[in-house]
Design an enzyme around this catalytic site. Structure first.
Site, PDB file in Angstrom:
ATOM      1  N   SER A 145      11.777 -59.025  32.861  1.00  0.00           N
ATOM      2  CA  SER A 145      10.656 -58.213  32.419  1.00  0.00           C
ATOM      3  C   SER A 145      10.977 -57.491  31.124  1.00  0.00           C
ATOM      4  O   SER A 145      11.255 -58.110  30.108  1.00  0.00           O
ATOM      5  CB  SER A 145      10.253 -57.235  33.536  1.00  0.00           C
ATOM      6  OG  SER A 145       9.080 -56.547  33.199  1.00  0.00           O
ATOM      7  N   ASP A 298       4.697 -56.822  27.638  1.00  0.00           N
ATOM      8  CA  ASP A 298       6.143 -56.919  27.793  1.00  0.00           C
ATOM      9  C   ASP A 298       6.565 -58.387  27.742  1.00  0.00           C
ATOM     10  O   ASP A 298       5.721 -59.281  27.698  1.00  0.00           O
ATOM     11  CB  ASP A 298       6.595 -56.215  29.071  1.00  0.00           C
ATOM     12  CG  ASP A 298       6.070 -56.858  30.342  1.00  0.00           C
ATOM     13  OD1 ASP A 298       5.118 -57.651  30.257  1.00  0.00           O
ATOM     14  OD2 ASP A 298       6.597 -56.567  31.423  1.00  0.00           O
TER      15      ASP A 298
END
Length: 556
Positions: A145, A298
């Protein structure tokens, strides 16, 4: 074996590159201990840790071990169906992501299970979509992530495209724990695997784009009149977000320095949309172009951050705030269009701001709370779908992730980007910014200050420290903060919360007499203790004073 014996075993039996890395720490007993004192934890959120050699690091051997466990889990749960339906694997832009993807595919193939891979990096929500579209038995996503470049991670998905919920992940964890030696797990090369490893066709991307574009509520809104700066933070959102927004007519100005597929994140100080550093280049370009909004996803494109032009400057809005704005836009539009279901339900987590709950009350939408982790929302969607007892209309977390339409079962930064831009374009035509919409919500429902503190405790000592912090709060909970009393304590390890339908989880939540709450939990994927604050007040300054007092008590 003790840590030194494990170190020597790896030094003797691992591949040449791993042995070379291990030789560099031969004289560092502390480093050897930290790398080998335990097996890398496979938790309810999968694995996420530093890349490196050792049983307590993410590497080809720990990935092989986890994948062998997943293969055995799938055979246990689905029998021959696991072999015939196969598993979809995707990855982000990080170091070793493609290599870990191929290692996972090779282990599945060695177990006779078909592995479907993409030709290059893809976002997490498209992995979820692809599992469902392919009719696969599960999925694997290689990503850490928004973590720093030295990290990577591994997440597993069920046949619904949802991350495994605890009663399933517990079975998987037990199976993985039975595998003693990660060095002995077999992984086939793509040539050796033959037809057991296949590349998914590009048509799947088009199906995903069409599904995303189908979420629009006002397709005739003046998209060309909205100027949008966008950064994918070197990650997977670059192609799908820009493609979808361009097709829908938005004037998108990319931050080109951050559009390269770079595992080192060279042009960003921090790829996490929750941090101000992630927006530096976005905001510089937005100011130069006079853009209405600046958005960033992200690296695995499941979260969205946004900055809004307010006068000559730009205001960053949080995940709680963008979620509230989207709720107001979606529900008001669907009510106007007569498409808001009578049995509508919105899902968010126990650490998400309750401002969204107030908006739902206004529109007659039921709210369901889940534990932290979007898998719980995905699981709720499946329940509504099978039991036909509610209609899902939105789900979100405070951590900048939401899901509008349920063709994916994880948070979706591509969907969020499109719907956020649509809302911004609609309100701009009314002479409003997204910050004006937020101000209207505060005027209607009261001010909400939502904040989070992450306290990092690394290594073996850090694990013990976090456990001690939670135990201290259980043993000696705060009773009052100034003139605000604690009216209830929700301990999600307690039998009471399990009877209420929540899986056991190491979370404490304190409900206050003024409608505020504080929640404390250890991160499931990082060496952090997390403190969540939802503070109500008549004004921003009043809420800020309360927040400071709460931090002084809870972060003791």
């Amino acid at each position: 074996m003790n840590t030194m014996e494990l170190y020597q075993k790896w030094l003797a039996n691992a591949d040449a590159d791993t042995r070379k890395e291990l030789l560099t720490i031969a004289d560092d007993e502390n480093e050897i201990y930290d790398r080998f004192y335990r097996n890398l934890a496979f938790g309810t959120g999968g694995m996420r840790d530093l890349i490196g050699a050792g049983t307590n690091r993410l590497n080809c051997y720990t990935v092989r071990k986890a994948t062998l466990g997943f293969a055995r889990y799938l055979k246990k749960m689905f029998g021959e169906g696991a072999v015939s339906r196969g598993v979809v694997i995707a990855h982000d832009n990080r170091r070793m992501s493609r290599e870990f993807c191929m290692e996972a595919a090779g282990v599945l193939a060695a177990e006779g299970i078909h592995a479907f891979i993409f030709d290059a990096l893809r976002p997490t929500p498209e992995l979820s979509f692809a599992v469902r579209e392919q009719g696969a038995v599960g999925g694997i996503m290689i990503t850490a992530s928004h973590n720093p470049p030295e990290y990577n991670g591994y997440k597993v998905y069920d046949e619904q495209g949802c991350q495994l919920v605890p009663h399933l992940s517990d079975i998987l964890i037990d199976i993985i724990s039975e595998i003693d030696d990660p060095l002995s797990v077999r992984s086939l090369t793509q040539d050796e695997a033959g037809e057991l490893i296949s590349v998914l066709p590009r048509e799947l991307d088009e199906k995903y784009y069409q599904a995303v574009m189908g979420i629009r509520l006002r397709p005739d809104v003046d998209t060309a009149g909205l100027s949008v700066v966008y950064s994918p933070q070197h990650g997977t959102g670059n192609v799908p977000v820009r493609e979808v927004l361009a097709r829908c007519g938005y004037n998108v100005i990319p931050v080109l320095e951050q559009c390269t597929v770079d595992p080192n994140f060279a042009a960003t100080k921090n790829p996490n949309p929750e941090t101000r550093e992630a927006y530096e280049l976005c905001l510089a370009l937005a100011k130069k172009q006079g853009a209405d909004i600046a958005i960033t996803t992200d690296p695995d494109c499941d979260r969205l951050g946004v900055a809004v032009k307010t006068g000559k400057e730009y205001t960053l809005i949080t995940g709680n705030q963008s979620g509230a704005i989207l709720l107001e836009y979606i529900f008001s539009t669907r009510k106007e269009q007569g498409t808001l279901p009578v049995d509508a339900v919105m899902c968010n987590t126990i650490v998400t701001s309750t401002l969204g709950d107030r908006i739902c009350e206004k529109y007659g939408v039921r709210v369901e709370k889940t534990l932290t982790g979007f898998k719980f929302i995905g699981d709720k969607i499946h329940t509504y779908e099978t039991e036909k007892n509610a209609t899902y209309v939105f789900g979100y977390e405070e951590s900048y992730g939401c899901l509008i339409a349920d063709f994916a079962r994880d948070k979706d930064g591509v969907q969020a980007s499109l719907m956020l831009c649509e809302a911004a374009a609609y309100y701009k035509a009314q002479g409003k910014t997204l910050c004006d919409v937020l101000a209207d919500l505060y005027a209607e429902h009261g001010f909400y200050l939502d904040a989070q503190t992450n306290v990092v405790h690394k290594g073996a000592a850090g694990v013990a420290k976090i456990a001690a912090l939670l135990e201290a709060l259980r043993r000696d909970p705060p009773r009052a903060i100034g003139d605000v009393t604690v009216v209830a304590v929700e301990d999600y390890l307690s039998e009471t919360m399990r009877r209420a339908g929540f899986p056991a989880s190491n979370v404490l939540r304190y409900l206050l007499s003024d409608g505020s709450f504080v929640a404390v939990r250890p991160s499931g994927t990082e060496p952090k203790c997390k403190y969540y604050y939802c503070v109500t007040g008549k004004t921003e300054s009043e809420a800020a004073v309360k927040h400071a007092a709460l931090r002084a008590v809870f972060e003791r």
